[in-house]
Design a protein around this motif. Structure first.
Motif, PDB file in Angstrom:
ATOM      1  N   ASN A  21       0.868  -1.181   0.000  1.00 22.13           N
ATOM      2  CA  ASN A  21       0.000   0.000   0.000  1.00 22.13           C
ATOM      3  C   ASN A  21       0.905   1.231   0.000  1.00 22.13           C
ATOM      4  O   ASN A  21       1.441   1.629   1.037  1.00 22.13           O
ATOM      5  CB  ASN A  21      -0.918  -0.003   1.223  1.00 22.13           C
ATOM      6  N   ALA A  22       1.106   1.804  -1.176  1.00 26.13           N
ATOM      7  CA  ALA A  22       2.078   2.889  -1.341  1.00 26.13           C
ATOM      8  C   ALA A  22       1.370   4.222  -1.564  1.00 26.13           C
ATOM      9  O   ALA A  22       0.235   4.282  -2.062  1.00 26.13           O
ATOM     10  CB  ALA A  22       3.010   2.583  -2.511  1.00 26.13           C
ATOM     11  N   GLU A  23       2.080   5.268  -1.216  1.00 29.06           N
ATOM     12  CA  GLU A  23       1.614   6.638  -1.471  1.00 29.06           C
ATOM     13  C   GLU A  23       2.196   7.100  -2.803  1.00 29.06           C
ATOM     14  O   GLU A  23       3.414   7.176  -2.976  1.00 29.06           O
ATOM     15  CB  GLU A  23       2.065   7.564  -0.345  1.00 29.06           C
ATOM     16  N   LYS A  24       1.332   7.406  -3.743  1.00 32.11           N
ATOM     17  CA  LYS A  24       1.748   7.776  -5.093  1.00 32.11           C
ATOM     18  C   LYS A  24       1.640   9.291  -5.266  1.00 32.11           C
ATOM     19  O   LYS A  24       0.614   9.888  -4.936  1.00 32.11           O
ATOM     20  CB  LYS A  24       0.864   7.063  -6.112  1.00 32.11           C
ATOM     21  N   LYS A  25       2.709   9.869  -5.813  1.00 30.16           N
ATOM     22  CA  LYS A  25       2.684  11.315  -6.079  1.00 30.16           C
ATOM     23  C   LYS A  25       3.629  11.638  -7.229  1.00 30.16           C
ATOM     24  O   LYS A  25       4.608  10.922  -7.468  1.00 30.16           O
ATOM     25  CB  LYS A  25       3.070  12.106  -4.834  1.00 30.16           C
ATOM     26  N   GLN A  26       3.337  12.738  -7.917  1.00 30.80           N
ATOM     27  CA  GLN A  26       4.160  13.173  -9.042  1.00 30.80           C
ATOM     28  C   GLN A  26       5.282  14.068  -8.529  1.00 30.80           C
ATOM     29  O   GLN A  26       5.058  15.006  -7.758  1.00 30.80           O
ATOM     30  CB  GLN A  26       3.311  13.933 -10.058  1.00 30.80           C
ATOM     31  N   VAL A  27       6.523  13.748  -9.004  1.00 31.39           N
ATOM     32  CA  VAL A  27       7.685  14.517  -8.551  1.00 31.39           C
ATOM     33  C   VAL A  27       8.376  15.241  -9.700  1.00 31.39           C
ATOM     34  O   VAL A  27       9.367  15.943  -9.476  1.00 31.39           O
ATOM     35  CB  VAL A  27       8.689  13.592  -7.836  1.00 31.39           C
ATOM     36  N   GLY A  28       7.911  15.086 -10.924  1.00 31.85           N
ATOM     37  CA  GLY A  28       8.554  15.766 -12.041  1.00 31.85           C
ATOM     38  C   GLY A  28       8.028  15.262 -13.364  1.00 31.85           C
ATOM     39  O   GLY A  28       7.073  14.470 -13.432  1.00 31.85           O
ATOM     40  N   ASN A  29       8.690  15.716 -14.449  1.00 32.56           N
ATOM     41  CA  ASN A  29       8.317  15.336 -15.805  1.00 32.56           C
ATOM     42  C   ASN A  29       9.574  15.031 -16.608  1.00 32.56           C
ATOM     43  O   ASN A  29      10.625  15.638 -16.407  1.00 32.56           O
ATOM     44  CB  ASN A  29       7.535  16.454 -16.503  1.00 32.56           C
ATOM     45  N   TYR A  30       9.425  14.074 -17.511  1.00 33.23           N
ATOM     46  CA  TYR A  30      10.462  13.818 -18.512  1.00 33.23           C
ATOM     47  C   TYR A  30       9.808  14.102 -19.852  1.00 33.23           C
ATOM     48  O   TYR A  30       9.055  13.277 -20.367  1.00 33.23           O
ATOM     49  CB  TYR A  30      10.967  12.381 -18.416  1.00 33.23           C
ATOM     50  N   TYR A  31      10.075  15.284 -20.377  1.00 35.63           N
ATOM     51  CA  TYR A  31       9.337  15.817 -21.516  1.00 35.63           C
ATOM     52  C   TYR A  31       7.855  15.860 -21.148  1.00 35.63           C
ATOM     53  O   TYR A  31       7.461  16.575 -20.230  1.00 35.63           O
ATOM     54  CB  TYR A  31       9.601  15.003 -22.787  1.00 35.63           C
ATOM     55  N   SER A  32       7.027  15.094 -21.822  1.00 34.64           N
ATOM     56  CA  SER A  32       5.599  15.119 -21.488  1.00 34.64           C
ATOM     57  C   SER A  32       5.183  13.958 -20.584  1.00 34.64           C
ATOM     58  O   SER A  32       4.009  13.851 -20.226  1.00 34.64           O
ATOM     59  CB  SER A  32       4.763  15.081 -22.775  1.00 34.64           C
TER      60      SER A  32
END
Length: 263
Positions: A21-32
């Motif tokens: 059971n993990a906490e998912k979050k966005q930390v950046g982008n690689y192009y799109s």
């Protein structure tokens, strides 16, 4: 878990495919393409593990809390193909490199072409007539079922619980060479007589006698018993002294009773 890792808290291995059971979050982008981070706690020691996606290399990267397990394998054992290295990929993109090796590739193609043509012809010949192939296969299955039924019938006739294999010339030759001893029945009777003549008590005096003496004693006993039985049948039964005394005592008691009643 996308791969096998070593836990940073207790140094235990966490296998590939284990769910968290993990906490998912966005930390950046690689192009799109978005870069996602997964924060989870190990079940063994509640140690925090952070994993991120790597869109550039198409894999996952461990940020903290664990260490990836290094595994080496042989390409032949794993039945996989080895991907060309980055240098080889660059050479294939070079037109001069392709021009230099184009002759070798054409030569390999010419050498392998006759083999491929023959294989294609054999495949076409085998699968050209589906009806005949199906007919031959069904006939083979019918013959096999018939043979199995005959073998089961023979095994049931012989009283066996297993199916016997068909007889061969080698089996017939071995059976013809087999010879059984004629003394088997005599030896069996002698052993049976020895068992009957032996004493049932261990450590008796008769146990020291030889086998021949035991057989002789057994035969003598049987002869004596047969003789006494014939004498009793021919001469009649002679009462013993105890029987005579019991009869006389009963007669005297009867006379005494008659005298008492007459008085």
């Amino acid at each position: 878990m996308p791969f096998n890792i070593w836990c940073g808290g207790c140094n235990s291995m966490i296998a590939k495919g284990v769910r968290f059971n993990a906490e998912k979050k966005q930390v950046g982008n690689y192009y799109s393409t978005k870069i996602w981070s997964f924060t989870m706690k190990s079940a063994c020691c509640k140690h925090e593990i952070v994993i991120q996606t790597d869109p550039k290399n198409c894999e996952y990267v461990i940020i903290s809390g664990a260490q990836r397990k290094t595994e080496e394998f042989d390409i032949e054992d794993a039945e996989t193909f080895a991907l060309p290295a980055d240098e080889e990929r660059g050479k294939l993109a070079d037109p001069f490199y392709r021009l230099e090796h184009e002759g070798e590739d054409l030569q390999k193609k010419k050498e392998a072409e006759p083999v491929l043509v023959r294989l294609q012809r054999v495949s076409d010949a085998r699968h050209s007539d589906d009806y005949s192939l199906n007919k031959a296969l069904r006939a083979q299955l019918r013959n096999q079922k018939k043979r199995v039924a005959e073998e089961e019938f023979v095994s049931k006739k012989l009283g066996l619980g297993i199916r016997l294999l068909p007889a061969t010339e080698e089996d017939a030759a071995i059976a013809a060479r087999m010879k059984f001893s004629s003394k088997f029945e005599r030896n069996r009777k002698e052993k049976r007589a020895l068992i009957n003549a032996a004493s049932i008590f261990p450590g008796s005096s008769g146990s020291s006698l030889s086998d021949k003496k035991r057989l002789e004693l057994g035969s003598k006993r049987r002869k004596i018993k047969a003789g006494t039985a014939s004498e009793l049948l021919t001469r009649g039964f002679k009462p013993s002294s105890w029987l005579k005394s019991s009869v006389s005592s009963s007669q005297s008691r009867g006379c005494q009773w008659l005298q008492d009643t007459s008085r």
